[in-house]
Design an enzyme around this catalytic site. Structure first.
Site, PDB file in Angstrom:
ATOM      1  N   HIS A 199      13.607  35.331  37.019  1.00 15.17           N
ATOM      2  CA  HIS A 199      13.500  34.801  38.377  1.00 15.17           C
ATOM      3  C   HIS A 199      12.202  35.354  38.978  1.00 15.17           C
ATOM      4  O   HIS A 199      11.813  36.479  38.659  1.00 15.17           O
ATOM      5  CB  HIS A 199      14.642  35.296  39.282  1.00 15.17           C
ATOM      6  CG  HIS A 199      15.910  34.519  39.195  1.00 15.17           C
ATOM      7  ND1 HIS A 199      17.149  35.134  39.175  1.00 15.17           N
ATOM      8  CD2 HIS A 199      16.153  33.185  39.165  1.00 15.17           C
ATOM      9  CE1 HIS A 199      18.085  34.205  39.135  1.00 15.17           C
ATOM     10  NE2 HIS A 199      17.520  33.013  39.129  1.00 15.17           N
ATOM     11  N   CYS A 295      18.147  40.758  44.665  1.00 14.34           N
ATOM     12  CA  CYS A 295      19.159  39.748  44.297  1.00 14.34           C
ATOM     13  C   CYS A 295      20.471  39.918  45.031  1.00 14.34           C
ATOM     14  O   CYS A 295      21.231  38.969  45.164  1.00 14.34           O
ATOM     15  CB  CYS A 295      19.533  39.841  42.826  1.00 14.34           C
ATOM     16  SG  CYS A 295      18.242  40.062  41.680  1.00 14.34           S
TER      17      CYS A 295
HETATM   18  N1  ARG Z   1      23.786  37.704  36.370  1.00  7.62           N
HETATM   19  C1  ARG Z   1      23.001  37.020  37.339  1.00  7.62           C
HETATM   20  C2  ARG Z   1      22.333  35.824  36.705  1.00  7.62           C
HETATM   21  O1  ARG Z   1      21.861  35.937  35.609  1.00  7.62           O
HETATM   22  C3  ARG Z   1      21.977  37.917  37.938  1.00  7.62           C
HETATM   23  C4  ARG Z   1      21.170  37.253  39.011  1.00  7.62           C
HETATM   24  C5  ARG Z   1      20.104  38.099  39.549  1.00  7.62           C
HETATM   25  N2  ARG Z   1      19.491  37.465  40.645  1.00  7.62           N
HETATM   26  C6  ARG Z   1      18.173  37.389  40.919  1.00  7.62           C
HETATM   27  N3  ARG Z   1      17.812  36.830  42.018  1.00  7.62           N
HETATM   28  N4  ARG Z   1      17.252  37.815  40.072  1.00  7.62           N
HETATM   29  O2  ARG Z   1      22.254  34.761  37.264  1.00  7.62           O
END
Ligand code: ARG
Length: 302
Positions: A199, A295
């Site tokens: 992300h 997050c």
């Molecule tokens: N387990 C979650 C996923 O893979 C973690 C999300 C983390 N969020 C972020 N904004 N980086 O979607």
């Protein structure tokens, strides 16, 4: 307008020099970790070396989540939380289900709902739709049918009046055309080229109008040059500290205080040298799911 090379970034900024900053965000939305665990693997952090799902200590997770919540409150932010939902363990990562942005048509901050890439996380979105609608905040649905993971990849900067839009692992490149056309949002579109930084919020953090923290390995050469043209100063995030402590997922609500996972000693020193104040917290149980400070919250205008 989509800006994706360094030259268009420069001319955009030149034209906007006199445009004042938009009102800043003031509120935090979290989701209670009642049902948080690692129940499937959709990023490289969720399994151990043998490929098994990581085990979460729920008591510790709750304590860490409360600690983060207290830190937000201490920094003067208004914090609310959505209840956890059974079988939706990742709902705690409230950066992902929606995207708060300035709608130039209505002159207000509004919400755009995500289309999660994975079927496991898709049902989370409706809980946020209802939450914002109940508070009288306008909620939009995408026309585009592909993937868009909200504030994890699309970060609206009130100081710049632009969206930093990451794409690749979780969000499709094409979605940004709709954001640009429909809401007149200028988009700095950035390709993410590493699965470890899946992300935008894992490898890029806006610290102030002038300063951003960036993980160079996550971006293309042109993407990096574009960021260098938008910010006066770029802090290069130490690679190993980001993998181990998710310091690229830090969060600066006010151009001064930076909340981050504890352990990133080099990165903390870089912050202090530039006059920022680090607030180290522990999010280790949530890092087992691939997420940390940024997050675990949605920053929006209430
Ligand atoms: N387990 C979650 C996923 O893979 C973690 C999300 C983390 N969020 C972020 N904004 N980086 O979607």
């Amino acid at each position: 307008m989509i800006i994706e090379n360094s030259l268009s970034a420069l001319s955009f900024l030149r034209d906007r020099r006199s445009v004042p900053s938009l009102p800043s965000f003031d509120s935090i939305l979290m989701a209670s970790p009642d049902f948080f665990k690692v129940a499937y693997a959709i990023n490289p952090y969720m399994t151990d070396e043998s490929g098994n799902l990581k085990q979460v200590d729920s008591t510790k997770a709750r304590e860490q989540w409360e600690g983060l919540r207290r830190t937000f409150i201490e920094l003067g932010l208004k914090v609310e939380a959505i209840p956890g939902v059974e079988n939706l363990p990742d709902i705690v990562f409230t950066a992902n289900q929606t995207f708060p942005f300035w709608n130039a048509n209505s002159h207000r901050y509004e919400i755009l709902l995500s289309h999660m890439r994975s079927k496991e996380r898709s049902p989370e979105v409706s809980f946020f739709k209802r939450w914002f609608e109940e508070r009288g905040i306008t909620v939009h649905e995408l026309n585009y049918s592909g993937a868009f993971e909200g504030n994890g990849d699309a970060i609206f900067s009130p100081a710049h009046g632009v969206v930093f839009g990451g794409y690749g692992p979780r969000t499709d490149k094409e979605v940004y055309q709709e954001l640009s056309d429909r809401f007149h949002l200028p988009i700095v579109r950035l390709e993410l080229r590493s699965k470890d930084f899946y992300h935008l919020d894992t490898c890029f953090s806006i610290l102030s109008k002038e300063v951003a923290a960036v993980q160079p390995e996550a971006f293309t050469k042109e993407g990096l040059l574009t960021l260098q043209n938008v910010f006066n100063q770029i802090i290069e995030i130490p690679y190993q500290e980001n993998i181990e402590f998710f310091c690229g997922n830090c969060f600066c609500p006010d151009g001064q205080n930076v909340i981050l996972q504890k352990g990133s000693e080099t990165f903390e020193k870089q912050l202090v040298r530039l006059g920022f104040r680090p607030w180290a917290v522990d999010t280790s149980e949530f890092m087992k799911s691939g997420g940390s400070v940024f997050c675990l919250k949605l920053f929006y205008r209430g």
